[in-house]
Design a protein around this motif. Structure first.
Motif, PDB file in Angstrom:
ATOM      1  N   SER A  45      20.076 -81.292   1.762  1.00  0.00           N
ATOM      2  CA  SER A  45      19.197 -81.527   2.770  1.00  0.00           C
ATOM      3  C   SER A  45      17.702 -81.703   2.146  1.00  0.00           C
ATOM      4  O   SER A  45      17.578 -81.137   0.848  1.00  0.00           O
ATOM      5  N   ARG A  96      23.695 -81.716   7.502  1.00  0.00           N
ATOM      6  CA  ARG A  96      22.543 -81.995   6.549  1.00  0.00           C
ATOM      7  C   ARG A  96      21.310 -82.249   7.513  1.00  0.00           C
ATOM      8  O   ARG A  96      21.653 -83.117   8.390  1.00  0.00           O
ATOM      9  N   ALA A 124      24.909 -85.544   9.991  1.00  0.00           N
ATOM     10  CA  ALA A 124      23.590 -85.341   9.568  1.00  0.00           C
ATOM     11  C   ALA A 124      22.509 -85.383  10.879  1.00  0.00           C
ATOM     12  O   ALA A 124      23.022 -85.973  11.678  1.00  0.00           O
ATOM     13  N   PHE A 174      23.004 -91.960   4.528  1.00  0.00           N
ATOM     14  CA  PHE A 174      24.065 -91.503   5.248  1.00  0.00           C
ATOM     15  C   PHE A 174      25.196 -92.479   5.737  1.00  0.00           C
ATOM     16  O   PHE A 174      26.405 -92.271   5.870  1.00  0.00           O
TER      17      PHE A 174
END
Length: 850
Positions: free
Chosen positions: A55, A198, A165, A74
């Protein structure tokens, strides 16, 4: 987002529906190549950090491609054909959601990914919300409030279990506010549903990156901090007044500069003209429209009180190239992608370096272009602020945005939301909440107090069922009352809406206007709104019905409630450092602002004196009103109001009399009805930081200020309900209800932690207590410079106007100001070196500078 082309490129070769992360990254690189885009360094590093499972926070200037840097990192993980919500994209403004949705849909579509990308905000249709309640999309763009609402449903844990995410856009706009605190708590809840989640925060103007990253990602996360390069250069200029025109010495509208701004405008170059208030935007739009009626289709107005359809039409017109000039407020500060905007103009001082950088970034919206920003002074002294901005910008200085320290009203709201969203076990939720940065030091005692508050109304309100919202069933805290559930969901969030009235022109809804302003108008009176002069026909059912006015004679400009814009600590320090240069020969001044300031510099030196950066200037003079003491710490209006209140209280204890105060960003005035024997020792004693909080509370109606602050706290904590099914309480009703609760707590529960929070917020937010304390310490060690001018100086006159503009007189404020200005030149001609210079002594014992 900045790299989205104006024309859609042809589709790339469609890959298989299922693909590995390595294949995905190669396809994304090919997609960039097909659009002739270069993969920038920060994008490559962000993709690598995301691929390694980290992260973090990405700090890059506006227009540098942060959206694709995070989202495309992502995307390879999302292209696996799995179902359910996979990625959240948080934006602080719901108006930006549609732009972001289009930007994220493009690579998904052109890479052949079967991913549903949708947005959900307060503007979303009921049909879309119902469909999303049954099945969330793969990628959801939403706001902090809408996300908090989604987590209140019983199936939230299963709906969000597969989220990989979360991307938080414009993190600097949320950090340091209760919206940011709410999002922090929501994210801790979300991470308990999806442990592998994350988080990446995106920002353009945050110097305290380590703290900002920990706040966004949680204290348990291992974070990556990416901030590459010096950012896009900003070409900062000032639109100067003509040689024959002198800027006014007070005022913040600046319409006298319209001719100069018109000269700088060219329809070949699209331009955003930023103002600091909605009223100023209305007046500037009208002035430009009247000056250039042929620009009717190319000129537009944009601010937060206009109806959504009006704002969207303006944004669409800018993107399509039809609207070339927009007069706007902070509603266009963030995120809305305008690759076509060439230049930005700022009317008046931006007050913060971060605001200047953010607005400058709206122009030349791509990584390769230089940002263009022109500053327009509305009064003479603002040229000093422009110089200070230029110096701070050259040194790379920026204001920190620090998170709030565990606001309890937000915590109480989160407890009820968690009880609605499947329920919680007290120990588990406490440990979960402490993983957020703002609540990391939350004690179990305070947590248990907040829990008791939502279960029993803190004991004081136990007899009222509407305050006992949460019940304990088999070790799990839940909300079981349907009415409480409905009301809580309708009031989730920390944004306190203004008390406003809808404005209709015929059948068309133009927007909303302040309730107090419109309530003072009589039928037939005219006012300026949405760029039109309107005539009030009737006021009915919270709607003002209007028609176009035939003439604008005797019309009014609406005023809206809003936060003040005092100097930031960075700007005030930069401006104080400029004071030394005023004593250098004029031939050494390089910036054009100095030349325009020369009349003010000379008049201040002749009438009073200019202090150096380490000195405190005090001006003492008398008039028909009484004795005027002007003090100039150059620290910003909020701090000056606190010092003025403190000084007036302490001196009144020693010399009983009537006192009045006024303040601006440069200093403050203390007017007394009797003559006070002011000297260096007395001022030093009265500005002592000892017993600061006690004396400051006694200096004003602190209880009344705390009561007003408590209204917002009670609204967020759910003690008073603003939105009800089919109706909405106005500010008067909210204030009445919250005042009653405030009095009940003060009488029967004086240790109530929400009362303490209200008092702390008054100190911290009303007077910036930490900065006020530091300022008093600085003044205690500053040499004092006392002068005794015979009239108001150029520094003191704008402060004096704060009061005279509010009093009734046969002489208008402008006439008074002109008379005072004329007295400067008369004094300068009537004698050579003024005899009062003999009275100017430095605290060091040396004679004052001529």
């Amino acid at each position: 987002m900045a790299q989205t082309p104006r024309k859609r490129a042809s589709k790339a070769v469609l890959p298989p529906r299922r693909w590995t992360p390595e294949e995905g990254r190669k396809l994304i690189e090919g997609w960039f190549a097909s659009k002739s885009w270069q993969i920038l360094e920060h994008q490559q590093k962000t993709w690598q950090a995301i691929a390694s499972g980290r992260s973090g926070i990405l700090q890059m200037p506006t227009g540098s491609g942060k959206t694709y840097a995070s989202f495309l990192g992502f995307l390879p993980e999302l292209g696996s054909g799995e179902t359910g919500l996979r990625l959240l994209y948080i934006t602080p403004l719901r108006a930006l959601a549609r732009d972001i949705e289009l930007a994220l849909q493009e690579p998904c579509r052109e890479l052949g990914l079967d991913l549903r990308v949708e947005s959900r905000t307060g503007d979303s249709s009921q049909a879309l919300r119902r469909r999303q309640k049954n099945e969330l999309p793969h990628i959801l763009i939403t706001t902090p409030e809408s996300l908090a609402l989604l987590l209140t449903y019983a199936n939230a844990a299963s709906d969000f279990a597969r989220v990989k995410a979360c991307i938080i856009d414009e993190w600097h706009e949320l950090l340091g506010s209760k919206r940011g605190s709410l999002l922090e708590l929501t994210m801790t809840r979300l991470r308990s549903f999806a442990p592998g989640l994350r988080t990446w925060a995106l920002s353009a103007t945050l110097p305290n990156l380590k703290e900002a990253a920990a706040t966004a990602c949680g204290v348990a996360s291992e974070v990556e901090i990416l901030s590459l390069g010096a950012g896009r250069p900003i070409a900062l200029s000032t639109i100067m007044p003509t040689e024959s025109y002198r800027l006014p010495d007070a005022g913040r509208i600046g319409l006298a500069m319209v001719p100069q701004v018109l000269e700088a405008l060219d329809l070949r170059f699209s331009t955003l003209i930023f103002t600091n208030t909605r009223a100023q935007a209305e007046l500037w739009y009208e002035a430009l429209a009247m000056s250039r009626p042929e620009w009717d289709k190319a000129l537009a107005l944009h601010h937060g009180s206009l109806h959504l359809e009006v704002r969207e039409a303006v944004e669409r017109g800018v993107k399509e190239g039809q609207v070339r000039i927009v007069v706007c407020t902070s509603t266009l500060d963030l995120g809305v992608d305008f690759p076509e905007v060439d230049r930005v103009i700022q009317i008046g001082s931006p007050k913060r370096i971060s605001r200047l950088v953010q607005r400058a970034g709206r122009s030349g919206h791509s990584p390769q272009q230089k940002a263009q920003l022109a500053l327009v002074p509305t009064m003479g002294l603002e040229l000093f602020e422009f110089l200070a901005c230029r110096r701070a910008l050259a040194q790379g200085l920026m204001e920190n945005r620090c998170p709030l320290r565990q606001p309890l009203d937000v915590l109480i709201q989160h407890l009820v939301s968690s009880a609605l969203g499947g329920g919680f076990v007290a120990d588990e939720l406490y440990n979960e909440i402490r993983l957020s940065y703002s609540y990391h030091h939350l004690t179990r005692e305070v947590f248990d107090w907040a829990l008791q508050f939502v279960v029993e109304g803190g004991g004081t309100l136990k007899a009222y069922p509407q305050y006992c919202k949460v019940v304990l069933e088999d070790g799990v805290f839940r909300v079981t009352d349907r009415t409480i559930s409905i009301r809580h969901r309708q009031n989730i969030g920390t944004i306190l809406s203004e008390s406003s009235i809808a404005v209709k022109l015929g059948r068309r809804l133009l927007g909303n206007i302040d309730e107090q302003f419109i309530g003072r108008l009589r039928k037939g009176e005219r006012f300026l709104f949405a760029g039109r002069w309107l005539e009030l026909i009737s006021l009915k059912d919270l709607t003002a019905y209007t028609r176009l006015a035939k003439t604008a004679k005797d019309g009014l400009t609406p005023s809206w409630g809003g936060s003040r814009l005092p100097w930031s600590n960075v700007l005030s320090a930069s401006l104080r450092s400029l004071l030394d240069e005023l004593h250098a020969p004029a031939s050494s001044w390089r910036e054009p602002e100095f030349a325009a300031l020369l009349p003010i510099i000379e008049e201040q030196q002749r009438v009073s004196l200019w202090p150096c950066s380490g000195e405190l200037l005090a001006e003492l003079l008398s008039s028909r009103e009484g004795q005027h003491l002007f003090i100039f710490p150059f620290e910003g209006q909020a701090v000056h109001e606190g010092i003025a209140a403190l000084l007036s209280y302490r001196v009144s204890c020693r010399f009983p009399a009537s006192y009045a105060v006024a303040a601006n960003d440069y200093g403050f005035e203390l007017l007394s009805s009797v003559s006070i024997p002011w000297n260096e020792e007395l001022l030093l004693e009265l500005l002592s930081p000892q017993n600061l909080e006690v004396d400051l509370r006694a200096s004003l109606n602190h209880s009344e200020l705390a009561k007003r602050r408590f209204r917002a706290i009670a609204r967020i904590a759910g003690l008073v309900i603003q939105n009800l099914p089919g109706r909405k309480h106005n500010n008067f009703q909210l204030q009445s209800s919250s005042s009653l609760l405030f009095d009940v707590f003060q009488r029967f529960d004086p240790e109530n932690l929400l009362l303490r929070q209200a008092e702390e917020e008054v100190s911290e937010q009303q007077f910036e207590m930490e900065r006020l304390t530091a300022t008093l310490a600085r003044l205690a060690s500053s040499p004092q410079l006392w002068t005794h001018p015979e009239t108001f100086s150029p520094l003191g006159l704008p402060i004096h106007r704060e009061r005279v503009s509010l009093r009734q007189s046969s002489e208008s404020p402008l006439q008074r100001i002109e008379r005072m200005k004329n007295s400067w030149s008369v004094q300068g001609k009537s004698r050579g070196k003024p005899s009062r210079y003999a009275q100017k002594k430095r605290s060091t014992g040396q004679d004052a500078r001529p």
